[in-house]
Design a protein around this motif. Structure first.
Motif, short mmCIF file in Angstrom:
data_model
loop_
_atom_site.label_atom_id
_atom_site.label_comp_id
_atom_site.label_asym_id
_atom_site.label_seq_id
_atom_site.Cartn_x
_atom_site.Cartn_y
_atom_site.Cartn_z
N GLY A 14 13.45 1.73 8.33
CA GLY A 14 13.63 3.18 8.38
C GLY A 14 13.48 3.85 7.04
N PHE A 50 8.79 -6.90 6.06
CA PHE A 50 9.46 -6.24 7.19
C PHE A 50 8.44 -5.93 8.28
N THR A 85 -0.74 -6.01 7.35
CA THR A 85 -0.73 -5.82 5.90
C THR A 85 -0.20 -7.06 5.17
N TYR A 116 2.15 -3.55 10.20
CA TYR A 116 2.97 -4.33 9.26
C TYR A 116 2.59 -5.80 9.24
N ALA A 176 0.26 7.22 14.73
CA ALA A 176 -0.09 6.28 13.65
C ALA A 176 -1.54 6.45 13.20
N VAL A 226 9.52 -10.19 0.55
CA VAL A 226 10.10 -9.92 1.86
C VAL A 226 9.11 -9.10 2.67
N ILE A 240 0.84 -1.21 0.00
CA ILE A 240 0.00 0.00 0.00
C ILE A 240 0.87 1.26 0.00
FE1 HDD Z 1 5.71 2.10 7.00
C1 HDD Z 1 6.02 -0.25 4.58
C2 HDD Z 1 9.06 2.90 6.65
C3 HDD Z 1 5.36 4.64 9.32
C4 HDD Z 1 2.53 1.15 7.55
N1 HDD Z 1 7.23 1.47 5.83
C5 HDD Z 1 7.16 0.48 4.89
C6 HDD Z 1 8.44 0.30 4.29
C7 HDD Z 1 9.29 1.18 4.87
C8 HDD Z 1 8.54 1.92 5.84
C9 HDD Z 1 10.75 1.39 4.55
C10 HDD Z 1 8.75 -0.69 3.18
C11 HDD Z 1 9.22 -1.99 3.72
C12 HDD Z 1 9.60 -2.90 2.59
O1 HDD Z 1 10.58 -2.58 1.90
O2 HDD Z 1 8.92 -3.91 2.40
N2 HDD Z 1 6.93 3.54 7.76
C13 HDD Z 1 8.29 3.62 7.57
C14 HDD Z 1 8.84 4.58 8.49
C15 HDD Z 1 7.81 5.07 9.23
C16 HDD Z 1 6.61 4.41 8.78
C17 HDD Z 1 10.32 4.93 8.59
C18 HDD Z 1 7.83 6.07 10.34
C19 HDD Z 1 8.86 6.34 11.07
N3 HDD Z 1 4.22 2.79 8.18
C20 HDD Z 1 4.28 3.83 9.08
C21 HDD Z 1 3.02 3.92 9.81
C22 HDD Z 1 2.22 2.92 9.31
C23 HDD Z 1 2.98 2.23 8.30
C24 HDD Z 1 2.72 4.92 10.90
C25 HDD Z 1 0.81 2.54 9.69
C26 HDD Z 1 0.20 2.89 10.76
N4 HDD Z 1 4.46 0.75 6.16
C27 HDD Z 1 3.21 0.50 6.57
C28 HDD Z 1 2.56 -0.67 5.87
C29 HDD Z 1 3.72 -1.17 4.94
C30 HDD Z 1 4.82 -0.16 5.21
C31 HDD Z 1 1.26 -0.39 5.25
C32 HDD Z 1 3.38 -1.37 3.47
C33 HDD Z 1 4.00 -2.67 3.09
C34 HDD Z 1 4.47 -3.25 4.32
O3 HDD Z 1 4.19 -2.41 5.36
O4 HDD Z 1 5.02 -4.32 4.45
O5 HDD Z 1 2.18 -1.63 6.77
#
Ligand code: HDD
Length: 713
Positions: free
Chosen positions: A150, A341, A368, A365, A161, A339, A76
């Motif tokens: 990060g 994370f 999702t 995470y 969040a 992958v 997403i």
């Molecule tokens: Fe996130 C993916 C980094 C806040 C929800 N995030 C995702 C990825 C990165 C970050 C690098 C890609 C990972 C990959 O390569 O598979 N996100 C961040 C950082 C944040 C951050 C540094 C704040 C310091 N994220 C954040 C919040 C939420 C999310 C507050 C939800 C409340 N992020 C997600 C997600 C993703 C994601 C929707 C999409 C795909 C995944 O997780 O695996 O859950």
């Protein structure tokens, strides 16, 4: 890849584990998924050669059925990304802060898998979007997997969040027409940003050159949140994690980014892949900023507020290790796409804090991955498997890959002798840090999070002139793309709270005035009636005029390793001058590419044939860091016949890149707009390679930027 460059140390526990799952089809017959040998995969089974296809055709059904389901939902956010394998090595034990094996054992090489990404664009979008870059590291440690998920900027857009879906909905393509792709320059994003001023710090970083990196290998990485380190005595320290790239922090200009998106939208992906294939392994140092628990409240901001950084001038970054990426994935889908994370993946010695953004991420995470990978068993996918053994009581679900033995799947049990059994903390069992909390249950935001303006202002003040000009241009571009006057006006008012000069220059560029005030209530990030004044900095305890480390002008400029040098040649180019330059550049690990009027080969003045790397019709100057034109009357005569070679030079000059010419090469300069600027300090005519190399390592000659604007490109 040449034998010389084959990664010697690219094997690890993780790579060996992955090899158990890899399938090699060399010298093997084609089979069905049941292992049946196939003798025709070109024709379906029909009633007569012109007849209808028969339902019986199990080969057709298997092939088409599998194809129909090849795609899984893209992430997403961070859908567009590239990844590589490597290792992390601790250079200095931090036993006094953490008991984690990865932070105490300097003899270990911990396997890592690192994925870089943009945030807003779809899986097939351009690498060069102005955006934050994801920097996600999976450490396969001996105590379990630790994910440090990060970005390339040390702060985030929002503090809680709860607002993440709002942020992402505002920046993604607008829902009515799905426009624009991978771009923040549109009304819904600025509608949101101008009303949620907590976004401004991360936003100004995106408007700076950090939003358009030259390479994933030339970006810093940050864990962003304040985490905790826990030592063997159970004592805690606050910590922030930093990745510092060996090649320094460098960016392209916006004009280049726009053009690279057309010329090679896989620019960063290709750059990472090529560097690793050629044995130039990307490398970062890991640094930590440590704050004693007792000092938690000594800052002007809250350590739990993810929109704030701790200036390195206040708490220096201590380097404790290095990470090297030395192997490309074998299969993009199996590894990079699958992958998963999870910020919730930690190991003893590291723990969370109450940062409300981090707390929400701990849920998001895992959740999702269910819609993306389709099953709670996603950790069994080879790339997600830890290198430690896994013994769980969770069972079944889609795609269970293990075959758990025995009668029980619960705890406590007697039937399996209490197995799998619990581990004491001393035996490596994880124990959450026991933090004292005495508070009312409340839906709200701490007053200590309220300052939204002093850190974006500190960032802007810390930039040098050329960086500030890029920020002004970026705001002007982005707001210039918005349609609603009210949103632009609101943004100008908000930017003026960061820096009045910045706001006025942007206003001039978009043909508006900075308003003295705006309609109220105006700040809905905390409450419907909150106002900008509520988010102005209070009286400062530790005021910094500037934080020089925030400026890219203070990064490393000591290498040209992997820099791409275009050498413009045609038949008859002067071999002697080319050879001397080539030797000198390759000694410094630069990558030389011959660009010629046509593909195939060119012949130098000594009669030797040389392979052309790119015909001029297939390439652009924006894909290179510097240009060299060797002499040779015949060669230069041919180059002058094609205006694209002149454009190539003009454009590289306008992007402030280093250019060197030898002998008749000067005639090509004379045919370009550069002829009037021969005094330029990054332009070399019959000069020693040494000075050209120095200019390339300086990345750009920003002093040229005023004349650069006059060059027609
Ligand atoms: Fe996130 C993916 C980094 C806040 C929800 N995030 C995702 C990825 C990165 C970050 C690098 C890609 C990972 C990959 O390569 O598979 N996100 C961040 C950082 C944040 C951050 C540094 C704040 C310091 N994220 C954040 C919040 C939420 C999310 C507050 C939800 C409340 N992020 C997600 C997600 C993703 C994601 C929707 C999409 C795909 C995944 O997780 O695996 O859950």
């Amino acid at each position: 890849m040449s034998e010389k460059n084959k990664p010697k140390n690219a094997t690890s526990d993780k790579i060996e584990q992955l090899e158990n799952y890899s399938v090699d089809y060399t010298d093997k017959p084609l089979t069905t998924r049941q292992g049946l040998k196939v003798n025709d995969t070109n024709n379906s089974l029909k009633a007569g050669v012109r007849g209808a296809t028969l339902l019986e055709d199990f080969l057709l059904r298997e092939k088409i059925h599998s194809f129909d389901h090849e795609r899984i939902p893209e992430r997403i956010v961070h859908a567009r990304g590239s990844a590589a394998h490597g290792y992390f090595e601790l250079t200095k034990s931090i036993e006094k802060y953490s008991k984690a094996g990865i932070f105490t054992d300097t003899s270990r090489k911990t396997p890592v898998f690192v994925r870089f990404s943009t945030v807003a664009g779809s899986k097939g979008s351009t690498d060069l979007a102005r955006d934050v870059r994801g920097f996600a590291v999976k450490f396969y440690t001996q105590e379990g997997t630790w994910d440090l998920v990060g970005n390339n900027m040390p702060i985030f857009f929002i503090q809680d969040a709860m607002k993440f879906p709002d942020l992402i909905h505002s920046v993604k393509p607008e829902p009515n027409n799905e426009i624009p792709q991978a771009a923040s320059a549109h009304d819904t994003f600025y509608d949101f940003v101008s009303r949620a001023t907590e976004t401004l710090h991360n936003h100004i970083w995106v408007m700076s050159d950090r939003g358009i990196p030259r390479s994933y290998r030339m970006m810093e990485g940050f864990g962003i949140h304040t985490f905790r380190l826990i030592n063997a005595k159970g004592e805690a320290h606050y910590v922030k994690f930093h990745w510092k790239p060996k090649l320094g922090v460098h960016s392209v200009t916006w004009d280049e980014a726009v053009k690279i998106s057309g010329a090679d939208s896989d620019f960063h992906r290709r750059d990472l892949w090529d560097a690793i294939e050629s044995g130039n392994y990307p490398e970062w140092e890991l640094g930590i900023q440590v704050v004693a628990e007792a000092d938690e409240h000594k800052f002007d901001f809250d350590l739990l507020d993810p929109t704030k950084l701790i200036p390195e001038e206040m708490v220096p970054v201590e380097i404790i290790g290095r990470m090297v990426l030395n192997k490309n994935p074998e299969n993009f889908f199996a590894e990079t796409e699958q992958v998963a994370f999870l910020p919730g993946n930690i190991v003893p010695g590291i723990d969370f804090t109450n940062d409300p953004l981090l707390q929400g991420r701990l849920f998001s995470y895992r959740d999702t991955q269910l819609s993306r990978l389709g099953s709670p068993n996603f950790h069994q996918i080879p790339i997600n498997r830890p290198v430690t053994d896994v013994h769980v009581n969770q069972r079944d679900g889609h795609m269970q890959m293990d075959v758990p033995k025995g009668q029980t799947a619960y705890f406590p049990n007697a039937l399996s002798g209490g197995c799998p059994y619990l581990s004491k903390v001393a035996e490596g069992g994880f124990e959450s840090y026991q933090e004292r909390i005495d508070a009312k249950k409340i839906r709200g935001r701490s007053e200590s999070f309220s300052d939204h303006f002093s850190q974006p202002a500190l960032f802007y003040r810390s930039l040098v002139d050329w960086e500030k000009e890029h920020v002004i241009a970026a705001y002007s571009f982005e707001l210039g793309k918005c349609n609603h006057e009210e949103i632009k006006s609101r943004m100008l008012y908000i930017i003026a709270q960061i820096d009045t000069d910045l706001a006025e220059k942007v206003a001039d560029n978009i043909g508006m005035k900075v308003p003295n005030d705006i309609e109220r209530p105006m700040n809905q990030s905390i409450g419907a009636d909150a106002v900008v004044e509520d988010h102005q900095p209070g009286e400062k305890k530790m005021y910094l005029e500037k934080s020089p480390v925030l400026s890219q002008s203070n990064t490393k400029f000591d290498t040209i390793s992997t820099r791409q040098i275009a050498v413009l040649v045609a038949d008859g180019f002067h071999m002697k001058s080319f050879e001397a330059m080539q030797k000198a550049l390759e000694k410094e690990q630069a990558v030389i590419k011959l660009v010629a009027p046509h593909g195939g080969k060119v012949t130098c003045d000594e009669g030797m044939e040389h392979k052309v790397d790119a015909a001029i019709s297939t390439t652009e100057s924006v894909l290179f860091d510097a240009i060299y034109v060797p002499g040779g009357e015949k060669s230069i005569g041919k180059l002058k016949e094609q205006s694209k070679f002149i454009k190539f030079l003009n454009e590289a000059f306008s992007h402030c890149k280093a250019i060197a010419v030898d002998g008749e090469g000067e005639e090509l300069l004379d045919a370009s707009a550069i002829k009037d600027y021969k005094e330029d300090k990054a332009l070399f005519i019959n000069a020693e390679p040494k000075s050209f190399i120095k200019a390339i390592s300086n990345h750009r000659n920003w002093e040229r930027r005023k004349v650069a604007q006059k060059i027609p490109v």
